[in-house]
Design an enzyme around this catalytic site. Structure first.
Site, PDB file in Angstrom:
ATOM      1  N   GLU A 109       0.807  -1.216   0.000  1.00 14.72           N
ATOM      2  CA  GLU A 109       0.000   0.000   0.000  1.00 14.72           C
ATOM      3  C   GLU A 109       0.845   1.273   0.000  1.00 14.72           C
ATOM      4  OE1 GLU A 109      -3.678  -1.953   2.580  1.00 14.72           O
ATOM      5  OE2 GLU A 109      -2.392  -0.477   3.531  1.00 14.72           O
ATOM      6  N   CYS A 155       2.016  -3.116  15.549  1.00 12.23           N
ATOM      7  CA  CYS A 155       1.943  -2.668  14.151  1.00 12.23           C
ATOM      8  C   CYS A 155       1.353  -3.774  13.285  1.00 12.23           C
ATOM      9  CB  CYS A 155       3.346  -2.297  13.671  1.00 12.23           C
ATOM     10  SG  CYS A 155       3.450  -1.883  11.912  1.00 12.23           S
ATOM     11  N   CYS A 198       7.212  -5.803  15.226  1.00 17.00           N
ATOM     12  CA  CYS A 198       6.721  -4.936  16.303  1.00 17.00           C
ATOM     13  C   CYS A 198       5.268  -5.305  16.609  1.00 17.00           C
ATOM     14  CB  CYS A 198       6.819  -3.466  15.904  1.00 17.00           C
ATOM     15  SG  CYS A 198       8.523  -2.926  15.597  1.00 17.00           S
ATOM     16  N   CYS A 241      -0.361   5.502  10.567  1.00 17.26           N
ATOM     17  CA  CYS A 241       0.857   4.839  11.016  1.00 17.26           C
ATOM     18  C   CYS A 241       0.542   3.525  11.722  1.00 17.26           C
ATOM     19  CB  CYS A 241       1.620   5.762  11.954  1.00 17.26           C
ATOM     20  SG  CYS A 241       3.166   5.103  12.555  1.00 17.26           S
ATOM     21  N   CYS A 274       3.323   8.695   1.402  1.00 22.64           N
ATOM     22  CA  CYS A 274       3.875   7.687   2.300  1.00 22.64           C
ATOM     23  C   CYS A 274       4.019   6.407   1.500  1.00 22.64           C
ATOM     24  CB  CYS A 274       2.953   7.494   3.501  1.00 22.64           C
ATOM     25  SG  CYS A 274       3.500   6.231   4.661  1.00 22.64           S
ATOM     26  N   CYS A 318       6.633  -6.788   6.610  1.00 21.23           N
ATOM     27  CA  CYS A 318       7.781  -6.298   7.373  1.00 21.23           C
ATOM     28  C   CYS A 318       8.274  -7.419   8.270  1.00 21.23           C
ATOM     29  CB  CYS A 318       7.380  -5.086   8.221  1.00 21.23           C
ATOM     30  SG  CYS A 318       8.755  -4.354   9.159  1.00 21.23           S
TER      31      CYS A 318
END
Length: 397
Positions: free
Chosen positions: A137, A164, A161, A388, A150, A157
């Site tokens: 995205e 997230c 974390c 975020c 962004c 990823c």
């Protein structure tokens, strides 16, 4: 006892190599660090694209096809300056030659599967499908004085974390330089053609804060920065000082980026000032501790002359205590730094939520008391899972 990391999860291809030996503190703690994935799974590579190549490489590629090297400059003007995505618009290229050059150097890379908007259409999230079906995205945000893209640097990823959505999805693969650049080019086309409310405009700022850890895909990200910032027609001509590269704290890669002498801004996703909590919230801290990450950031600031951004997601009763605000203030005061406080954005299944308003205000007050500049970030895109920590590349909903 200490656990030896899985080599398959910690080595990276040559050109992106980052030492990944666990820190002494992690080894001595007796805890098994959460799994981190630096090496993206091997998959088929995207087709070669003009944006993957430097100006000299483009001319060499065109010459290898039996055409005059200046044709590469024409292609570059169409792609980077005119933002053309329709070969029929490239009328300075003879039809037969155009067909071959476009097929070889401007192959389609990304297909928009879904677009969601909010804020009256000025925040636009696009779910992209790559040539191999991988999804990721990007988010365009138009403000009165600027337009920020962004962009994602990886599909998924590997930094794990827990707060997230992207980190919990795992790492599918690295994106190529051209796949990163095409996200920006698509946003630039949308702005130039007046698709975003407010009339025609341009993309002015780039933040590598989408899906992925940018510095774990170092070579492709560096190439994308150069394509994005090289003057047209070599690139998109966006100011280097308007580019921000975010990282959870890959210290060797921060040092490597500093040596490039590119005046881009560094953003460090810190989220906790103490190692005990950061080990949990940002698992890379089991390898490079808070002090090591900040030392690398200060060295970057000194060499680049750019203020470092410290990103800090405020999580209710987890990292928003007054004493942590004071500790953070003591760590940062006197340095070239700005803190972006981010009220935690909701993600499916998360056990955490954003801090209480009064705790957020007290955190700000204490940082300011230490002389540390601080801003509470605008949570643009939350309604469309575009803020975020929310990017998960889903086509559902």
């Amino acid at each position: 006892m200490s656990v030896t990391p899985d080599p398959a999860a910690t080595t990276v291809p040559s050109g992106d190599a980052i030492p990944t030996t666990p820190s002494t503190a992690a080894a001595e703690s007796g805890k098994t660090p959460p799994k981190l994935v630096f090496a993206a799974p091997r998959r088929a590579k995207p087709p070669r694209h003009l944006a993957d190549l430097s100006t000299a490489e483009r001319r060499e590629a065109v010459a290898a096809l039996g055409e005059k090297p200046f044709r590469a400059d024409q292609l570059s003007r169409h792609y980077f300056s005119r933002l053309a995505d329709d070969p029929s618009q490239m009328t300075d290229l003879p039809a037969k030659m155009r067909e071959r050059l476009v097929a070889e150097l401007l192959p389609p890379l990304l297909t928009p599967l879904r677009e969601l908007d909010c804020d009256g259409g000025t925040t636009l999230k696009t779910v992209w499908r790559a040539f191999d079906g991988v999804l990721f995205e990007s988010v365009l945000m138009r403000y009165p004085d600027r337009t920020t893209m962004c962009v994602s640097s990886q599909a998924g990823c590997g930094m794990n974390c827990p707060f997230c959505a992207t980190g919990q999805a795992g790492l599918t693969r690295n994106l190529s330089t051209a796949e990163i650049v095409e996200q920006v080019a698509a946003g630039a086309r949308a702005m130039a053609r007046g698709r975003v409310p407010g009339g025609p405009g341009r993309v002015s700022n780039i933040v590598f804060m989408g899906m992925g850890e940018p510095l774990a895909n170092y070579k492709a990200v560096l190439g994308a920065i150069r394509r994005i910032t090289d003057p047209a027609p070599a690139g998109l001509g966006i100011s280097r000082r308007s580019v921000t590269v975010s990282t959870v704290g890959l210290v060797p890669a921060i040092e490597r980026l500093a040596a490039e002498d590119l005046p881009v801004r560094l953003a460090v996703s810190l989220h906790a000032p103490d190692d005990e909590l950061r080990d949990e919230l940002v698992p890379i801290n089991n390898r490079w501790k808070v002090a090591e990450v900040l030392d690398a950031a200060w060295a970057y600031a000194e060499r680049s002359g750019r203020r470092v951004s410290v990103e800090y997601a405020l999580i209710k009763d987890v990292n928003d205590q007054s004493w942590r605000a004071d500790l953070l203030g003591r760590l940062l005061r006197g340095h070239l730094v700005h803190v972006n406080l981010i009220p935690l954005n909701p993600t499916p299944g998360s056990k955490w939520t954003a801090s209480r308003p009064q705790d957020e205000r007290e955190f700000v007050r204490r940082l300011e008391a230490h002389g540390v500049p601080v801003t509470v970030r605008d949570t643009r895109g939350r309604e469309i899972d575009g803020a975020c920590g929310q990017l998960a590349a889903t086509t559902k909903g």
